[in-house]
Write a protein that holds these residues in place. Structure first.
Motif, PDB file in Angstrom:
ATOM      1  N   SER A 171     -55.425 -27.187 -16.431  1.00 12.06           N
ATOM      2  CA  SER A 171     -55.417 -26.041 -17.151  1.00 12.06           C
ATOM      3  C   SER A 171     -55.572 -26.187 -18.815  1.00 12.06           C
ATOM      4  N   LYS A 204     -42.910 -20.344  -9.810  1.00 19.75           N
ATOM      5  CA  LYS A 204     -43.658 -19.828  -8.807  1.00 19.75           C
ATOM      6  C   LYS A 204     -43.019 -19.526  -7.605  1.00 19.75           C
ATOM      7  N   MET A 233     -50.507  -9.525 -15.413  1.00 18.90           N
ATOM      8  CA  MET A 233     -50.787 -10.130 -16.518  1.00 18.90           C
ATOM      9  C   MET A 233     -52.169 -10.519 -16.597  1.00 18.90           C
ATOM     10  N   ILE A 268     -55.631 -16.324 -18.529  1.00 20.03           N
ATOM     11  CA  ILE A 268     -54.744 -16.351 -17.394  1.00 20.03           C
ATOM     12  C   ILE A 268     -55.763 -16.462 -16.328  1.00 20.03           C
ATOM     13  N   GLY A 278     -53.383 -19.698 -11.807  1.00 23.81           N
ATOM     14  CA  GLY A 278     -51.853 -19.495 -11.840  1.00 23.81           C
ATOM     15  C   GLY A 278     -51.198 -20.080 -10.313  1.00 23.81           C
TER      16      GLY A 278
END
Ligand code: PPS
Length: 289
Positions: A129, A190, A230, A249, A252
């Motif tokens: 990420s 999550k 989001m 974003i 995820g």
């Protein structure tokens, strides 16, 4: 004779030895670390890319009865990044302030009665990420053409902005049982978001537990904070990223790292994880990742 490959490095600046993204005003850092924390402050303290924005929004929603941000508001306005904006901007927020920080424990402004929510994410997904983040913010890092292999060398040696992943994690983890610290993981959020919301509300005070006992409010919090909602909101939340870069974003997911790491990189990070977490209690945190 084989020549060692030269790795491309993102651009950073060092502030008293602490690595920051280029383009973050040095004054923001100086001023941010001298902010006097208040008893009602809620710090979202994370290493970069470990679930900061998600948690900022969850806290916002809990504090606001599940009401989403209006079209004219952004998450960084209602919950600014302390070491980017400095203490004046933070002081102007209405209380309780929701403050984002990536600072290590020892640099984070402290108050015994303030609340610190720390989110940890496994280093493999964090590295991937962080790589996309670094590539995408061209004006900060000048790393648009950097590869994952380039970034991995910076990550594993701790030569990235906000310092070494393990330094940050291990030090915060030592405080996980402090009364004013809530330690959560991205992976646990999550797998059971509702449980995480209850933990956050309980940590913030009985008033918020009452808030989320209202099923409609809880559903609103769950809906507005999910990845899809989001993702839709983010265009207004983060600066424009180039067409060919993934959005802020992004995916995820837990385990996306398997699409990036070579077997050698996997072994090196596993070895480093073992070495840096030995005897800390963190050894078994991510057995399934
Ligand atoms: S930053 O720049 O440090 O503030 O980034 P941060 O917000 O800590 O981390 C970004 C990663 O979190 C993911 N994210 C989410 N995952 C699940 N659900 C929700 N709602 C959510 N919101 C953000 C985001 O996609 C980044 O992870 P990757 O793996 O890159 O997708």
């Amino acid at each position: 004779m084989t020549l060692e490959r030269e790795f491309k490095k993102p651009r950073y600046y060092l502030h008293n030895g602490f690595r920051m993204p280029m383009g973050f005003p040095p004054e923001g850092f100086r001023s941010g670390i001298s902010y006097q924390a208040q008893p009602s402050d809620i710090f979202i303290a994370t290493y970069p890319k470990c679930g900061t924005t998600w948690t900022q929004y969850l806290v916002w929603l809990i504090l606001n009865n599940g009401q989403p941000l209006s079209a004219s508001q952004t998450i960084s306005e209602v919950s600014p990044h302390l070491e980017e904006v400095g203490k004046e901007t933070i002081t102007k927020l209405t209380s309780p302030r929701i403050i984002k920080t990536h600072l290590p424990y020892n640099l984070t402004p402290y108050h015994l009665e303030a609340s610190y929510i720390y989110i940890a994410r496994n280093p493999f997904d964090c590295a991937v990420s962080f790589y996309h983040h670094t590539r995408g913010f061209i004006k900060h890092y000048d790393f648009a053409n950097g590869t994952f292999d380039d970034f991995f060398e910076c990550f594993i040696t701790g030569e990235v902005d906000f310092g070494d992943y393990f330094d940050n994690l291990v030090l915060w983890y030592e405080h996980k049982d402090d009364d004013n610290v809530l330690f959560l993981t991205y992976e646990a959020m999550k797998s059971n978001l509702q449980k995480a919301i209850f933990k956050i509300a309980t940590f913030l005070g009985s008033k918020y537990v009452e808030t989320i006992k209202n099923e409609q409010v809880l559903n609103q919090i769950m809906t507005h904070s999910n990845f899809e909602s989001m993702s839709k909101k983010q265009e207004r939340w983060s600066s424009k990223r180039p067409e060919n870069m993934p959005p802020f974003i992004r995916k995820g997911e837990v385990g996306d790292w398997k699409n990036y790491f070579s077997p050698e990189q996997t072994k090196r990070l596993r070895d480093k994880f073992k070495m840096r977490t030995l005897g800390t209690g963190l050894e078994n945190l991510w057995l399934e990742v």
